[in-house]
Design a protein around this motif. Sequence first.
Motif, PDB file in Angstrom:
ATOM      1  N   PRO A 302      -8.149   0.987   0.253  1.00  0.00           N
ATOM      2  CA  PRO A 302      -7.426  -0.143  -0.358  1.00  0.00           C
ATOM      3  C   PRO A 302      -6.979   0.154  -1.786  1.00  0.00           C
ATOM      4  CG  PRO A 302      -9.788  -0.599  -0.160  1.00  0.00           C
ATOM      5  CD  PRO A 302      -9.524   0.627   0.624  1.00  0.00           C
ATOM      6  N   ASP A 303      -7.719   1.008  -2.486  1.00  0.00           N
ATOM      7  CA  ASP A 303      -7.341   1.391  -3.847  1.00  0.00           C
ATOM      8  C   ASP A 303      -6.913   2.854  -3.868  1.00  0.00           C
ATOM      9  OD1 ASP A 303      -8.042  -1.136  -4.948  1.00  0.00           O
ATOM     10  OD2 ASP A 303     -10.150  -0.558  -4.864  1.00  0.00           O
ATOM     11  N   ALA A 304      -6.066   3.225  -2.919  1.00  0.00           N
ATOM     12  CA  ALA A 304      -5.642   4.626  -2.787  1.00  0.00           C
ATOM     13  C   ALA A 304      -5.040   5.128  -4.094  1.00  0.00           C
ATOM     14  CB  ALA A 304      -4.632   4.750  -1.654  1.00  0.00           C
ATOM     15  N   TYR A 305      -5.468   6.316  -4.491  1.00  0.00           N
ATOM     16  CA  TYR A 305      -4.975   6.889  -5.745  1.00  0.00           C
ATOM     17  C   TYR A 305      -4.522   8.337  -5.573  1.00  0.00           C
ATOM     18  CZ  TYR A 305      -9.719   8.800  -5.725  1.00  0.00           C
ATOM     19  OH  TYR A 305     -10.885   9.437  -5.368  1.00  0.00           O
ATOM     20  N   ILE A 306      -4.576   8.838  -4.336  1.00  0.00           N
ATOM     21  CA  ILE A 306      -4.157  10.208  -4.058  1.00  0.00           C
ATOM     22  C   ILE A 306      -2.885  10.184  -3.214  1.00  0.00           C
ATOM     23  CG2 ILE A 306      -4.795  12.416  -3.007  1.00  0.00           C
ATOM     24  CD1 ILE A 306      -7.719  11.622  -3.345  1.00  0.00           C
ATOM     25  N   ALA A 307      -1.866  10.887  -3.678  1.00  0.00           N
ATOM     26  CA  ALA A 307      -0.638  11.027  -2.891  1.00  0.00           C
ATOM     27  C   ALA A 307      -0.799  12.228  -1.958  1.00  0.00           C
ATOM     28  CB  ALA A 307       0.556  11.232  -3.816  1.00  0.00           C
ATOM     29  N   PRO A 308      -0.251  12.151  -0.736  1.00  0.00           N
ATOM     30  CA  PRO A 308      -0.415  13.259   0.222  1.00  0.00           C
ATOM     31  C   PRO A 308       0.414  14.488  -0.123  1.00  0.00           C
ATOM     32  CG  PRO A 308       0.961  11.540   1.160  1.00  0.00           C
ATOM     33  CD  PRO A 308       0.457  11.002  -0.137  1.00  0.00           C
ATOM     34  N   GLU A 309       1.368  14.352  -1.008  1.00  0.00           N
ATOM     35  CA  GLU A 309       2.148  15.488  -1.496  1.00  0.00           C
ATOM     36  C   GLU A 309       2.812  15.077  -2.807  1.00  0.00           C
ATOM     37  OE1 GLU A 309       4.914  16.434   1.548  1.00  0.00           O
ATOM     38  OE2 GLU A 309       6.101  14.620   1.311  1.00  0.00           O
ATOM     39  N   SER A 310       3.286  16.036  -3.555  1.00  0.00           N
ATOM     40  CA  SER A 310       3.796  15.771  -4.902  1.00  0.00           C
ATOM     41  C   SER A 310       4.961  14.794  -4.914  1.00  0.00           C
ATOM     42  CB  SER A 310       4.216  17.087  -5.568  1.00  0.00           C
ATOM     43  OG  SER A 310       3.103  17.949  -5.709  1.00  0.00           O
ATOM     44  N   THR A 311       5.808  14.852  -3.892  1.00  0.00           N
ATOM     45  CA  THR A 311       6.989  13.973  -3.864  1.00  0.00           C
ATOM     46  C   THR A 311       6.623  12.511  -3.594  1.00  0.00           C
ATOM     47  OG1 THR A 311       7.321  14.432  -1.509  1.00  0.00           O
ATOM     48  CG2 THR A 311       8.466  15.857  -3.089  1.00  0.00           C
ATOM     49  N   LYS A 312       5.380  12.254  -3.212  1.00  0.00           N
ATOM     50  CA  LYS A 312       4.968  10.896  -2.876  1.00  0.00           C
ATOM     51  C   LYS A 312       4.088  10.265  -3.970  1.00  0.00           C
ATOM     52  CE  LYS A 312       5.234  11.570   2.147  1.00  0.00           C
ATOM     53  NZ  LYS A 312       6.340  10.628   2.388  1.00  0.00           N
ATOM     54  N   LYS A 313       4.094  10.844  -5.164  1.00  0.00           N
ATOM     55  CA  LYS A 313       3.345  10.243  -6.269  1.00  0.00           C
ATOM     56  C   LYS A 313       3.973   8.905  -6.658  1.00  0.00           C
ATOM     57  CE  LYS A 313       1.397  14.188  -8.819  1.00  0.00           C
ATOM     58  NZ  LYS A 313       1.407  14.867 -10.134  1.00  0.00           N
ATOM     59  N   THR A 314       3.126   7.975  -7.040  1.00  0.00           N
ATOM     60  CA  THR A 314       3.589   6.665  -7.506  1.00  0.00           C
ATOM     61  C   THR A 314       2.809   6.296  -8.766  1.00  0.00           C
ATOM     62  OG1 THR A 314       1.941   5.427  -6.232  1.00  0.00           O
ATOM     63  CG2 THR A 314       4.007   5.966  -5.107  1.00  0.00           C
ATOM     64  N   SER A 315       3.065   5.090  -9.272  1.00  0.00           N
ATOM     65  CA  SER A 315       2.343   4.649 -10.466  1.00  0.00           C
ATOM     66  C   SER A 315       0.857   4.484 -10.195  1.00  0.00           C
ATOM     67  CB  SER A 315       2.926   3.319 -10.960  1.00  0.00           C
ATOM     68  OG  SER A 315       2.832   2.339  -9.936  1.00  0.00           O
ATOM     69  N   SER A 316       0.494   4.245  -8.941  1.00  0.00           N
ATOM     70  CA  SER A 316      -0.926   4.096  -8.598  1.00  0.00           C
ATOM     71  C   SER A 316      -1.510   5.377  -7.992  1.00  0.00           C
ATOM     72  CB  SER A 316      -1.111   2.940  -7.612  1.00  0.00           C
ATOM     73  OG  SER A 316      -0.352   3.148  -6.437  1.00  0.00           O
ATOM     74  N   LYS A 317      -0.685   6.119  -7.278  1.00  0.00           N
ATOM     75  CA  LYS A 317      -1.135   7.392  -6.696  1.00  0.00           C
ATOM     76  C   LYS A 317      -0.706   8.508  -7.643  1.00  0.00           C
ATOM     77  CE  LYS A 317      -0.962   5.693  -1.954  1.00  0.00           C
ATOM     78  NZ  LYS A 317      -0.425   5.882  -0.592  1.00  0.00           N
ATOM     79  N   ILE A 318      -1.594   8.805  -8.575  1.00  0.00           N
ATOM     80  CA  ILE A 318      -1.205   9.619  -9.720  1.00  0.00           C
ATOM     81  C   ILE A 318      -1.566  11.096  -9.600  1.00  0.00           C
ATOM     82  CG2 ILE A 318      -1.158   7.741 -11.376  1.00  0.00           C
ATOM     83  CD1 ILE A 318      -4.003   8.243 -12.017  1.00  0.00           C
ATOM     84  N   VAL A 319      -2.309  11.450  -8.582  1.00  0.00           N
ATOM     85  CA  VAL A 319      -2.557  12.869  -8.305  1.00  0.00           C
ATOM     86  C   VAL A 319      -2.164  13.141  -6.861  1.00  0.00           C
ATOM     87  CG1 VAL A 319      -4.411  13.158  -9.985  1.00  0.00           C
ATOM     88  CG2 VAL A 319      -4.969  12.422  -7.668  1.00  0.00           C
ATOM     89  N   ALA A 320      -1.778  14.378  -6.589  1.00  0.00           N
ATOM     90  CA  ALA A 320      -1.297  14.709  -5.246  1.00  0.00           C
ATOM     91  C   ALA A 320      -2.085  15.872  -4.662  1.00  0.00           C
ATOM     92  CB  ALA A 320       0.187  15.058  -5.283  1.00  0.00           C
ATOM     93  N   LEU A 321      -2.395  15.759  -3.387  1.00  0.00           N
ATOM     94  CA  LEU A 321      -3.013  16.854  -2.641  1.00  0.00           C
ATOM     95  C   LEU A 321      -1.888  17.795  -2.221  1.00  0.00           C
ATOM     96  CD1 LEU A 321      -5.687  17.908  -1.484  1.00  0.00           C
ATOM     97  CD2 LEU A 321      -5.205  16.622   0.591  1.00  0.00           C
ATOM     98  N   THR A 322      -1.857  18.960  -2.823  1.00  0.00           N
ATOM     99  CA  THR A 322      -0.761  19.890  -2.568  1.00  0.00           C
ATOM    100  C   THR A 322      -0.927  20.575  -1.209  1.00  0.00           C
ATOM    101  OG1 THR A 322      -1.917  21.726  -3.607  1.00  0.00           O
ATOM    102  CG2 THR A 322      -0.568  20.339  -5.034  1.00  0.00           C
ATOM    103  N   GLU A 323       0.118  21.308  -0.814  1.00  0.00           N
ATOM    104  CA  GLU A 323       0.058  22.040   0.451  1.00  0.00           C
ATOM    105  C   GLU A 323      -1.083  23.049   0.429  1.00  0.00           C
ATOM    106  OE1 GLU A 323       3.152  24.207   3.494  1.00  0.00           O
ATOM    107  OE2 GLU A 323       3.351  24.652   1.357  1.00  0.00           O
ATOM    108  N   VAL A 324      -1.317  23.641  -0.744  1.00  0.00           N
ATOM    109  CA  VAL A 324      -2.429  24.595  -0.867  1.00  0.00           C
ATOM    110  C   VAL A 324      -3.752  23.904  -0.529  1.00  0.00           C
ATOM    111  CG1 VAL A 324      -3.740  26.019  -2.487  1.00  0.00           C
ATOM    112  CG2 VAL A 324      -1.241  26.032  -2.564  1.00  0.00           C
ATOM    113  N   GLY A 325      -3.922  22.677  -1.003  1.00  0.00           N
ATOM    114  CA  GLY A 325      -5.144  21.936  -0.715  1.00  0.00           C
ATOM    115  C   GLY A 325      -5.307  21.655   0.767  1.00  0.00           C
ATOM    116  N   TRP A 326      -4.239  21.179   1.411  1.00  0.00           N
ATOM    117  CA  TRP A 326      -4.279  20.903   2.856  1.00  0.00           C
ATOM    118  C   TRP A 326      -4.615  22.178   3.637  1.00  0.00           C
ATOM    119  CZ3 TRP A 326      -4.546  16.208   4.747  1.00  0.00           C
ATOM    120  CH2 TRP A 326      -3.921  15.141   4.112  1.00  0.00           C
ATOM    121  N   VAL A 327      -3.936  23.271   3.276  1.00  0.00           N
ATOM    122  CA  VAL A 327      -4.136  24.529   4.001  1.00  0.00           C
ATOM    123  C   VAL A 327      -5.569  25.034   3.826  1.00  0.00           C
ATOM    124  CG1 VAL A 327      -3.492  26.984   4.033  1.00  0.00           C
ATOM    125  CG2 VAL A 327      -1.712  25.230   3.952  1.00  0.00           C
ATOM    126  N   THR A 328      -6.095  24.940   2.607  1.00  0.00           N
ATOM    127  CA  THR A 328      -7.463  25.414   2.362  1.00  0.00           C
ATOM    128  C   THR A 328      -8.476  24.572   3.121  1.00  0.00           C
ATOM    129  OG1 THR A 328      -6.745  26.065   0.131  1.00  0.00           O
ATOM    130  CG2 THR A 328      -9.107  26.081   0.574  1.00  0.00           C
TER     131      THR A 328
END
Length: 707
Positions: A302-328
């Motif tokens: 409900p208080d999501a703060y992680i964007a699934p990729e850099s292009t999906k960052k918002t004012s509330s989702k301020i950090v993004a899980l990059t492709e490197v993170g998903w792949v690792t």
Amino acid sequence: MNRVARKSFSLNTIRLKPAPPFHVTEPGDSHKKTYVVPSSLRGLEAVQIDLAKKGQAQLLSGRDKNDPSQVLEALSLLHGRKLLHVLPPPQVEDGLRFLLGELSTGKLSFADEELYARIAALHAASSITSSTDALCAFLLLRLKQMNFTAVIELYDEYLKGLRGREIWNVDDVEDDVISQGAGLVSDEHDRGMQVTQGRLTLLLIVIAAHASQDAFKSALQTYLETGIRLYPPSVDSFLAANFAHNPAFAAKFKSFIARLDLARMISRPTSLSKHIMNLATRHSTELLESLYKSIADGLFGPDAYIAPESTKKTSSKIVALTEVGWVTLLSAFLRCRRRDLASKLWEDQLTLGITPGVSLWTTLIDSYGATNEADAAVASWNMMKAQGIQPDALAYRALIATLFKGRRRSEALRFFQSFQKLPFQGASEGHFLSVYNTVIDGLLSFNDETAVQALLEKMEKHGPKPDLISYNTLLAYYGRRGNFKSLASVVGRMVELKIAGDVYSFSTILSALLRAGRDDAPDLLINIMRKQGIQPNVATYSAIIDHQLQAPTIKNFETVMRLLYRMEEDAAAQPNVKTYTSILAGLDRMEGIDSRRKNEWRKEITWRMKKRRIDLNEVTYHVLISSSLKHPPSEGLEQALSYYRQMQRRKLTNDTTWYVLLLGLLRRNNWALAEEIITDMFASGHRPSVAVEHLIAKIRQPNKDGT
């Protein structure tokens, strides 16, 4: 309150050339403590020194009279003329603490409070001792008064007072000490040593102010500026001291810190990847699963703060899980045989509107290669193409390697032929060449030397040109087979093409010579190196020694000793303390060798060091202690304690010594001895760093799991 005996030092003693040290006598001390005058004091004009004298005299007089107005006026004078730094920090700190007592009783006006706050912030930022006590106390007072804006503004003023100087003196390297909660890691011990408790308390106070306002984004920005982690013991101590009466806020604050921790980790993709792979090497996947659960909460909660990729960052989702993170993450799940978690990750990506890219598919195919599931790898390849994902060079490499491993040579070569027909504009040359090197390795697994030679000739004529990896693959193949004629031919070809060997090349040749029973293997190796135009030096020898020590056998260690003898005879490659440290650490790692033989070698090595007047230093001891404690036998423990006692005798122990010892004992679940070491540390008068306090808390926690 014990106050500094203020009259033991006076600015009247100051002369411009040379500027003498400050002397301050502490209550109950018969000796004097010296504070070095900042170099800027030498540039002061006479009128400035007179003002400083006046301000100091007024401050000391006001303290003697317990007159808050006079103390504040003196500090205000020094603050306004930018002379606060001239006084010994304990005198300023004493005055500020006195005024804080007056503030808490409401005896000073609001304007006085604001002035006090500015002085405290400036003192904390510019103090020789970097004392933050007065500022922390004032901010805690404001925090408890729920004046959160004042806390944040004053903290910002403190940062400005630093004038861009490094606050925390840390880097972005992660260690693998497991903390509570989501399976995050603590920072490297050096950071825990360099960050004072006062500055950690400042950070905790300002984050508490942000948490009270639910200002997660602002808190994260503040947190990221520091470059450190807040250790659970520090958080617990802070809450116990200030919010024991408010368990609801304490729970909220700990949750806030956990989210900040994870967000910080995700904002550093390299550190995140390293941490994930560290967790993947453990016997249990519980921490890895816990980490992903925390990430999923940050993505879907409900208080999501992680964007699934850099292009999906918002004012509330301020950090993004990059492709490197998903792949690792996917790679770690598959390495741990947790296909259930891998499937969930894949489904989560689709739910979040992300189409798995070629890197994720390549990771999946590589995992099937590791488990020798060629059919599944081909099925994944076909599915990837059906979804419109075009394979890149690394994807071809993964599939071809998997097919060769599955003994499906013809199919692997068909895919290789298809690969050679594709343009791959803009592809990395290294990635492109990796496919060819994979084919070379695959053909050699079928002992098809003719096909390999034909491919190498084609590569030399039409590209891509064979590289060091190509020839190292051949060296390893001929070395395993003991084919010295072909081995020499490959070395000769490398000389013709001016491709210098590396540590792997020479270690491969050395191993082949040793398997053939050549006692003169080190001498032959040196001759080969010189033919390639490489003049062996300390770095070259040391690298080869390190490579030999990766296989801790008696034969390898005997080779290492022969290399050491050769170094000692070579005037251009004399061994140094790092060389001997590496060898001693390798000796400690060796198992299945009787202790008598190990002790003989150890004595010989230390004798050789003494002969060359090379002493073990702190770093060497720490490496040896850590290496000894990583091995279960009691012998390793005894050796670690022996090194520790040597350090004590030579008075070389420091905070890192306690950290290395306690970390090793924690991992061995040796609680009783750890407690003895802790007692020993405190008895020595050492004040542990935050990092060491973290380990002490882990050792003393009720439910110990050794992580």
